[in-house]
Design an enzyme around this catalytic site. Structure first.
Site, short mmCIF file in Angstrom:
data_model
loop_
_atom_site.label_atom_id
_atom_site.label_comp_id
_atom_site.label_asym_id
_atom_site.label_seq_id
_atom_site.Cartn_x
_atom_site.Cartn_y
_atom_site.Cartn_z
CD GLU A 40 -2.50 1.39 2.76
OE1 GLU A 40 -1.91 0.78 3.67
OE2 GLU A 40 -3.48 1.79 2.81
CE LYS A 111 -7.18 1.45 3.46
NZ LYS A 111 -5.94 1.92 4.16
CB CYS A 146 -3.87 -1.19 4.79
SG CYS A 146 -2.90 -1.38 6.07
N1 LIG Z 1 -2.79 1.84 6.39
C1 LIG Z 1 -3.74 1.25 6.96
O1 LIG Z 1 -4.91 1.06 6.59
C2 LIG Z 1 -3.55 1.04 8.51
C3 LIG Z 1 -4.48 0.09 9.04
C4 LIG Z 1 -4.28 -0.23 10.51
O2 LIG Z 1 -3.05 0.34 11.26
C5 LIG Z 1 -4.89 -1.08 11.42
O3 LIG Z 1 -5.97 -1.58 10.74
O4 LIG Z 1 -4.64 -1.48 12.52
#
Ligand SMILES: NC(=O)CCC(=O)C(=O)O
Length: 263
Positions: A40, A111, A146
């Site tokens: 990501e 996303k 993510c």
């Molecule tokens: N970039 C993200 O989506 C981070 C997600 C995260 O830190 C978490 O779900 O814990």
């Protein structure tokens, strides 16, 4: 099917343009693989919120260009990770790209679940509205990014749309690494699918990245896991294993949907 997960380091002392060049060379070096996956927001960094506006690019901008060329040069299916997209209406998105071995864009995925609650991505970016799958010769990919990992309903929707290999391109922080590992295995077990979870390495915006990219099979077995540093995981996947698992242990067919809510 040979898959390579590129756990690239995102450090502020490297320019975005230099990282694009380096990422492309890492992709080209995976010639011989069938599928290559990047994490990501690897160009700018998933937590580099202050740089999102400045580093935003159109869908077919510099990242699209270098990834398309790298896919064609390597002759691989390429999930090029995600970048900060500025749509035609000015909205920013966390957008992933998938390219064919001929360098043609097969899909893009915005996303759906934005991370940050009342800050960062959650307030700076628009939310994707569509589930995205990509049919490869040996398997069908389901795309997630993510924070999406925390929402099992998205993965159920991808599986119902035919996904057998679930890609999670991430910039997951070290401080919640236990969740990363647990959730990646959970998504594999509950969906009887491969999970290719690829994170970034290094520290940016004072957030140490978890790295620890991993490949989990449809039974929840961790086939490979990286460490914390920049690393490339290469694994052989048996696409038939997903179908065999679902036939041997047909739990997905046991779902009870549409139950009445409690009185
Ligand atoms: N970039 C993200 O989506 C981070 C997600 C995260 O830190 C978490 O779900 O814990």
């Amino acid at each position: 099917m040979r898959a390579s997960l590129i756990q690239i380091a995102v450090d502020p002392d490297e320019s975005v343009e230099d990282r694009r060049v380096r990422a492309a060379s890492l992709v080209v070096a995976q010639r011989g693989a069938d599928l290559v996956v990047l994490p990501e927001l690897w160009p700018v960094g998933a937590f580099a919120y202050t740089a999102f506006e400045a580093e935003a690019e159109p869908l077919e901008g510099p990242t699209h260009e270098v990834m398309a060329k790298a896919a064609a040069e390597a002759g691989v299916w390429l999930h090029g990770g995600s970048f900060v997209e500025r749509a035609d209406d000015g909205t920013l998105y966390n957008t992933s790209l998938v390219f064919s071995p001929e360098g043609e864009r097969s899909a893009f995925y915005r996303k759906i679940h934005r991370f940050g609650f009342d800050q960062g991505e959650a307030v700076m970016m628009g939310a994707g509205e569509e589930l995205v799958t990509v049919a490869l010769p040996d398997t069908t990919l389901g795309l997630a990014t993510c924070y999406d990992l925390r929402f099992p309903e998205q993965f159920r929707g991808l599986v119902d749309a035919g996904a057998e290999t679930l890609i999670v391109a991430a910039g997951w922080p070290e401080r919640r690494r236990s969740h990363w590992t647990l959730l990646a295995q959970a998504r594999a077990v509950e969906n009887q699918a491969y999970v290719l979870a690829v994170g970034t390495a290094g520290t940016h915006a004072d957030v140490q990245q978890a790295g620890h990219s991993m490949v989990v099979d449809p039974w929840g077995e961790v086939l490979a896991q990286a460490g914390a540093d920049e690393e490339i995981l290469t694994v052989e996947l048996d696409a038939d294993k997903v179908r065999a698992t679902r036939e041997q242990f047909p739990a997905l067919k046991g779902r009870r949907l549409g139950l009445a809510p409690p009185l």
